[in-house]
Design a protein around this motif. Structure first.
Motif, PDB file in Angstrom:
ATOM      1  N   ALA A   1     -63.727   0.076  81.406  1.00 51.59           N
ATOM      2  CA  ALA A   1     -64.530   0.019  82.994  1.00 51.59           C
ATOM      3  C   ALA A   1     -64.928  -1.841  82.376  1.00 51.59           C
ATOM      4  N   ALA A   2     -64.382  -2.269  81.593  1.00 52.02           N
ATOM      5  CA  ALA A   2     -64.934  -4.023  81.394  1.00 52.02           C
ATOM      6  C   ALA A   2     -64.111  -4.247  82.248  1.00 52.02           C
ATOM      7  N   VAL A   3     -62.822  -4.082  81.973  1.00 55.99           N
ATOM      8  CA  VAL A   3     -61.283  -4.719  82.515  1.00 55.99           C
ATOM      9  C   VAL A   3     -61.838  -4.600  84.227  1.00 55.99           C
ATOM     10  N   PHE A   4     -61.891  -3.478  84.862  1.00 54.48           N
ATOM     11  CA  PHE A   4     -61.668  -3.275  85.823  1.00 54.48           C
ATOM     12  C   PHE A   4     -63.220  -3.884  86.174  1.00 54.48           C
ATOM     13  N   ALA A   5     -64.435  -3.672  85.969  1.00 54.82           N
ATOM     14  CA  ALA A   5     -65.490  -4.675  86.480  1.00 54.82           C
ATOM     15  C   ALA A   5     -65.406  -6.420  86.231  1.00 54.82           C
TER      16      ALA A   5
END
Length: 178
Positions: free
Chosen positions: A1-5
């Motif tokens: 999730a952090a990568v795509f955020a």
């Protein structure tokens, strides 16, 4: 999730994004917030490795099709997908193909492992032995950036978009979190 955020915040609104198959694709669909980007996918055809060559074609289109002119091209894959076409990075360097590739490295074919776990099977023959993809990119003449924790994601993405040639962002991930 952090990568795509991070990618949602930093990828230009008119970019072309090529997405591979596997867990990275599911995560992209779940967590990436599209604005006006064009997204290229092979759907559920199981064509592992799709993103890297699709991004190459998209980059050529940004040079030859007037309505695509000047658009940034980003591609996303897992380590298994990138491994299918990794040597093409030298082609990107040779021709100045300024694609920004993000590889999510969990050291296995994560989608297959997930399916095995879901069926209560032992995970079998899905582990991968990977190079340091960022170091490999540098050896090929591209920009390579390694990210080992989520707090380095934004800086890595910003650095990748700041270079003029091809860039590869190697994000080390945990297969158990997928």
């Amino acid at each position: 999730a952090a990568v795509f955020a991070s990618m949602s915040r930093l990828i230009p609104e008119n970019a072309v994004i090529a997405v591979d198959v596997g867990n990275n694709t599911y995560a992209f669909g779940r967590y990436f917030e599209c604005k006006r980007q064009s997204v290229l996918m092979s759907g559920y055809l199981g064509s592992i490795g799709f993103a890297f060559p699709a991004a190459m074609g998209a980059w050529v289109a940004t040079r030859s099709v007037p309505e695509f002119a000047g658009r940034k091209v980003v591609s996303i894959s897992g380590d298994g997908g990138l491994g299918q076409y990794l040597a093409e990075l030298t082609t990107f360097v040779k021709y100045g193909i300024a694609v920004r590739h993000v590889v999510l490295d969990n050291s296995e074919l994560g989608k297959i492992s997930k399916e095995q776990r879901a069926a209560s099977h032992e995970v079998w023959q899905t582990d991968l032995v990977n190079p340091d993809f960022a170091a490999y990119a540098e050896l090929c003449g591209a920009t390579g950036i390694r990210v080992d924790s989520s707090d380095g994601l934004d800086a890595a993405m910003e650095a990748a978009f700041a270079v003029h040639g091809p860039a590869l962002v190697h994000v080390v991930t945990d297969v158990e979190l997928v």
